[in-house]
Design a protein around this motif. Structure first.
Motif, PDB file in Angstrom:
ATOM      1  N   THR A 142      44.310   9.896 -45.209  1.00 54.87           N
ATOM      2  CA  THR A 142      44.975  10.632 -44.304  1.00 54.87           C
ATOM      3  C   THR A 142      45.842   9.700 -43.409  1.00 54.87           C
ATOM      4  OG1 THR A 142      42.900  10.030 -42.823  1.00 54.87           O
ATOM      5  CG2 THR A 142      42.863  12.132 -43.741  1.00 54.87           C
ATOM      6  N   TYR A 143      46.689  10.295 -42.430  1.00 58.08           N
ATOM      7  CA  TYR A 143      47.528   9.410 -41.409  1.00 58.08           C
ATOM      8  C   TYR A 143      47.444   9.905 -40.021  1.00 58.08           C
ATOM      9  CZ  TYR A 143      49.944   7.967 -45.808  1.00 58.08           C
ATOM     10  OH  TYR A 143      50.203   7.279 -47.059  1.00 58.08           O
ATOM     11  N   ILE A 144      47.757   9.128 -39.202  1.00 57.78           N
ATOM     12  CA  ILE A 144      47.616   9.549 -37.781  1.00 57.78           C
ATOM     13  C   ILE A 144      49.121   9.359 -37.302  1.00 57.78           C
ATOM     14  CG2 ILE A 144      46.969   8.752 -35.237  1.00 57.78           C
ATOM     15  CD1 ILE A 144      44.341   7.456 -36.621  1.00 57.78           C
ATOM     16  N   ALA A 145      49.693  10.340 -36.865  1.00 57.04           N
ATOM     17  CA  ALA A 145      50.935  10.354 -36.233  1.00 57.04           C
ATOM     18  C   ALA A 145      50.850  10.581 -34.647  1.00 57.04           C
ATOM     19  CB  ALA A 145      51.564  11.591 -36.835  1.00 57.04           C
ATOM     20  N   GLN A 146      51.790   9.720 -33.982  1.00 58.34           N
ATOM     21  CA  GLN A 146      51.725   9.663 -32.591  1.00 58.34           C
ATOM     22  C   GLN A 146      53.296  10.280 -32.355  1.00 58.34           C
ATOM     23  OE1 GLN A 146      51.160   6.010 -30.896  1.00 58.34           O
ATOM     24  NE2 GLN A 146      52.860   6.149 -29.246  1.00 58.34           N
ATOM     25  N   GLY A 147      53.427  11.259 -31.617  1.00 58.65           N
ATOM     26  CA  GLY A 147      54.685  11.832 -31.408  1.00 58.65           C
ATOM     27  C   GLY A 147      54.724  12.454 -29.962  1.00 58.65           C
ATOM     28  N   TRP A 148      55.762  13.258 -29.904  1.00 53.64           N
ATOM     29  CA  TRP A 148      55.908  14.050 -28.636  1.00 53.64           C
ATOM     30  C   TRP A 148      55.180  15.704 -28.546  1.00 53.64           C
ATOM     31  CZ3 TRP A 148      60.849  12.783 -31.207  1.00 53.64           C
ATOM     32  CH2 TRP A 148      61.220  11.525 -30.766  1.00 53.64           C
ATOM     33  N   ILE A 149      54.157  15.982 -27.678  1.00 51.30           N
ATOM     34  CA  ILE A 149      53.569  16.938 -27.565  1.00 51.30           C
ATOM     35  C   ILE A 149      54.620  18.338 -27.643  1.00 51.30           C
ATOM     36  CG2 ILE A 149      52.120  18.436 -26.362  1.00 51.30           C
ATOM     37  CD1 ILE A 149      50.884  16.017 -25.211  1.00 51.30           C
ATOM     38  N   VAL A 150      54.686  19.258 -28.382  1.00 57.94           N
ATOM     39  CA  VAL A 150      55.307  20.366 -28.635  1.00 57.94           C
ATOM     40  C   VAL A 150      54.953  21.348 -27.383  1.00 57.94           C
ATOM     41  CG1 VAL A 150      55.927  22.402 -29.960  1.00 57.94           C
ATOM     42  CG2 VAL A 150      55.399  20.192 -31.015  1.00 57.94           C
ATOM     43  N   THR A 151      55.885  21.408 -26.480  1.00 55.18           N
ATOM     44  CA  THR A 151      55.904  22.310 -25.363  1.00 55.18           C
ATOM     45  C   THR A 151      56.716  23.355 -25.394  1.00 55.18           C
ATOM     46  OG1 THR A 151      57.296  20.743 -24.007  1.00 55.18           O
ATOM     47  CG2 THR A 151      54.937  20.613 -23.776  1.00 55.18           C
TER      48      THR A 151
END
Length: 76
Positions: free
Chosen positions: A30-39
């Motif tokens: 698995t991977y953990i992605a940090q990004g922008w919350i989709v709004t």
């Protein structure tokens, strides 16, 4: 579970860095992605319901290349 830093979006500004991490899980990769919350309302409508405990994030394509690099390093 531990997380290993793979890299950030090279085009991002300080403090706004979508980032990818690899985990050391033994039951599956698995991977953990940090990004922008989709709004964006249209994107959310297109996707539909998101299960409890999950969240949608947006990450740049450059961050996905970090996954490819990690896979290539593992193969060597």
């Amino acid at each position: 579970m531990r997380a290993r830093f793979l890299g950030t979006d090279p085009n991002s500004q300080e403090g706004q860095s979508p980032t990818l991490y690899a985990t050391d899980r033994t039951d599956r990769k698995t991977y953990i992605a940090q990004g922008w919350i989709v709004t964006d309302h249209q994107a959310l409508a297109d996707i539909g319901d998101v299960p409890d405990g999950e969240v949608l994030i947006e990450i740049p394509e450059d961050v996905l290349t970090l996954y490819q690099r990690d896979q290539q390093e593992e193969d060597n």
